[in-house]
Write a protein that holds these residues in place. Structure first.
Motif, short mmCIF file in Angstrom:
data_model
loop_
_atom_site.label_atom_id
_atom_site.label_comp_id
_atom_site.label_asym_id
_atom_site.label_seq_id
_atom_site.Cartn_x
_atom_site.Cartn_y
_atom_site.Cartn_z
N SER A 269 0.83 -1.20 0.00
CA SER A 269 0.00 0.00 0.00
C SER A 269 0.87 1.25 0.00
O SER A 269 1.94 1.27 0.58
N GLY A 270 0.40 2.27 -0.65
CA GLY A 270 1.14 3.53 -0.69
C GLY A 270 2.15 3.56 -1.81
O GLY A 270 2.32 2.59 -2.56
N ARG A 271 2.83 4.68 -1.94
CA ARG A 271 3.82 4.85 -3.00
C ARG A 271 5.19 4.45 -2.47
O ARG A 271 5.45 4.50 -1.28
N GLY A 272 6.07 4.08 -3.40
CA GLY A 272 7.42 3.74 -3.02
C GLY A 272 8.14 3.04 -4.14
O GLY A 272 7.52 2.50 -5.05
N ASN A 273 9.47 3.04 -4.08
CA ASN A 273 10.25 2.40 -5.12
C ASN A 273 10.11 0.89 -5.07
O ASN A 273 9.78 0.27 -6.06
N LEU A 274 10.36 0.32 -3.95
CA LEU A 274 10.29 -1.12 -3.76
C LEU A 274 9.70 -1.36 -2.37
O LEU A 274 10.39 -1.14 -1.37
N PRO A 275 8.46 -1.76 -2.26
CA PRO A 275 7.81 -1.83 -0.94
C PRO A 275 8.21 -3.08 -0.13
O PRO A 275 7.37 -3.81 0.36
N VAL A 276 9.52 -3.31 0.00
CA VAL A 276 10.03 -4.50 0.68
C VAL A 276 11.06 -4.09 1.72
O VAL A 276 11.82 -3.14 1.52
N GLU A 277 11.09 -4.82 2.82
CA GLU A 277 12.13 -4.67 3.84
C GLU A 277 12.75 -6.04 4.11
O GLU A 277 12.05 -7.05 4.13
N VAL A 278 14.05 -6.03 4.32
CA VAL A 278 14.79 -7.24 4.72
C VAL A 278 15.47 -6.90 6.03
O VAL A 278 16.06 -5.83 6.17
N TYR A 279 15.37 -7.79 7.02
CA TYR A 279 15.91 -7.48 8.34
C TYR A 279 16.52 -8.70 9.01
O TYR A 279 16.25 -9.84 8.64
N ALA A 280 17.36 -8.42 10.01
CA ALA A 280 17.93 -9.43 10.90
C ALA A 280 17.69 -8.94 12.32
O ALA A 280 17.71 -7.75 12.59
N ARG A 281 17.44 -9.88 13.22
CA ARG A 281 17.21 -9.49 14.61
C ARG A 281 17.73 -10.55 15.58
O ARG A 281 17.88 -11.72 15.22
N ALA A 282 18.01 -10.10 16.79
CA ALA A 282 18.43 -10.97 17.89
C ALA A 282 17.54 -10.63 19.08
O ALA A 282 17.66 -9.55 19.65
N LEU A 283 16.67 -11.54 19.43
CA LEU A 283 15.72 -11.30 20.52
C LEU A 283 16.08 -12.15 21.73
O LEU A 283 16.40 -13.33 21.59
N LEU A 284 16.01 -11.54 22.88
CA LEU A 284 16.19 -12.24 24.15
C LEU A 284 14.81 -12.59 24.65
O LEU A 284 13.93 -11.74 24.75
N SER A 285 14.61 -13.86 24.95
CA SER A 285 13.29 -14.35 25.31
C SER A 285 13.35 -15.14 26.61
O SER A 285 14.40 -15.64 27.00
N THR A 286 12.23 -15.22 27.26
CA THR A 286 12.11 -16.04 28.45
C THR A 286 10.84 -16.87 28.35
O THR A 286 9.92 -16.50 27.62
N LYS A 287 10.80 -17.98 29.05
CA LYS A 287 9.63 -18.86 29.01
C LYS A 287 9.02 -18.92 30.40
O LYS A 287 9.65 -19.36 31.34
N LEU A 288 7.80 -18.46 30.48
CA LEU A 288 7.03 -18.51 31.72
C LEU A 288 5.74 -19.26 31.40
O LEU A 288 4.71 -18.64 31.13
N GLY A 289 5.83 -20.58 31.39
CA GLY A 289 4.69 -21.39 30.95
C GLY A 289 4.51 -21.22 29.45
O GLY A 289 5.45 -21.33 28.69
N ARG A 290 3.30 -20.91 29.02
CA ARG A 290 3.02 -20.69 27.61
C ARG A 290 3.47 -19.30 27.14
O ARG A 290 3.66 -19.06 25.96
N TRP A 291 3.62 -18.38 28.06
CA TRP A 291 3.99 -17.00 27.73
C TRP A 291 5.49 -16.93 27.47
O TRP A 291 6.30 -17.30 28.33
N GLN A 292 5.89 -16.43 26.29
CA GLN A 292 7.29 -16.34 25.91
C GLN A 292 7.60 -14.97 25.31
O GLN A 292 7.85 -14.85 24.11
N PRO A 293 7.58 -13.91 26.11
CA PRO A 293 7.87 -12.57 25.57
C PRO A 293 9.31 -12.47 25.09
O PRO A 293 10.18 -13.22 25.54
N ALA A 294 9.54 -11.54 24.15
CA ALA A 294 10.89 -11.37 23.59
C ALA A 294 11.13 -9.90 23.28
O ALA A 294 10.20 -9.16 22.96
N VAL A 295 12.41 -9.49 23.39
CA VAL A 295 12.79 -8.12 23.08
C VAL A 295 14.23 -8.11 22.58
O VAL A 295 15.04 -8.92 23.02
N GLY A 296 14.53 -7.18 21.65
CA GLY A 296 15.89 -7.08 21.17
C GLY A 296 16.02 -6.17 19.96
O GLY A 296 15.03 -5.64 19.46
#
Length: 177
Positions: A68-95
């Motif tokens: 949607s919207g205007r742009g040359n190439l409407p694509v993003e490529v990314y890499a990430r490193a997330l730190l996560s914890t497991k508390l039962g089913r809940w597994q939040p992550a940030v990074g």
């Protein structure tokens, strides 16, 4: 036991086996520099991501497509490193996330602006960005993961602070292979 020791124990890589996680999701991206290019409407898009889970770390990357919207190439490529914890089913992550985006566009100013304003605005909107990514509502159900309302806040790398990148991951569904 001290609270910081409990936190460190939860975040350190444990005995969990490594896994490969693939996910698909819907996202909304807003890019602004507060000037002539001041788009307040988010660009909806699709996201495909891969993560290698090793203990508390989720290392990976992905591809976003926001047609949607205007742009040359409407694509993003990314890499990430997330730190996560497991508390039962809940597994939040940030990074951190580092990526290259084709989404920024310059809207030509109308009404008495200098002719070189578009060029000056374009210099602020470089393709490379850095952001902090948070997935506070991430849940695992056996091999499947569901994440909603992810938040990402970042800026362009060529002039940090000159632009604001705000992204909301509406929903992501994944499976561990």
């Amino acid at each position: 036991m001290r609270p910081w020791l409990l936190l460190a124990a939860a975040l350190l890589p444990g005995a969990a086996a490594a896994g490969h996680d693939v996910s698909l999701g819907v996202t909304a991206v807003t890019l602004t520099n507060g000037g002539v290019y001041n788009v307040t409407a988010p660009r909806l898009g699709l996201e495909a991501a891969y993560a290698y889970e090793l203990g508390s770390w989720r290392l990976g990357g992905g591809l976003r497509w926001a047609p949607s919207g205007r742009g040359n190439l409407p694509v993003e490529v990314y890499a990430r490193a997330l730190l996560s914890t497991k508390l039962g089913r809940w597994q939040p992550a940030v990074g951190p996330e580092l990526g290259v985006s084709g989404l920024p566009v310059i809207i030509s100013p109308v009404g008495g602006f200098p002719d070189d304003l578009s060029r000056q605005q374009a210099m602020q909107l470089g393709p490379a960005y850095v952001a902090v990514h948070a997935a506070p509502l991430r849940f695992a159900f056996q091999r499947f993961t569901v994440s909603a309302l992810e938040v990402q806040w970042g800026t362009a790398l060529n002039q940090p602070g000159s632009t604001l990148r705000l992204q909301f991951g509406l929903v992501h569904l994944g499976v561990t292979l």
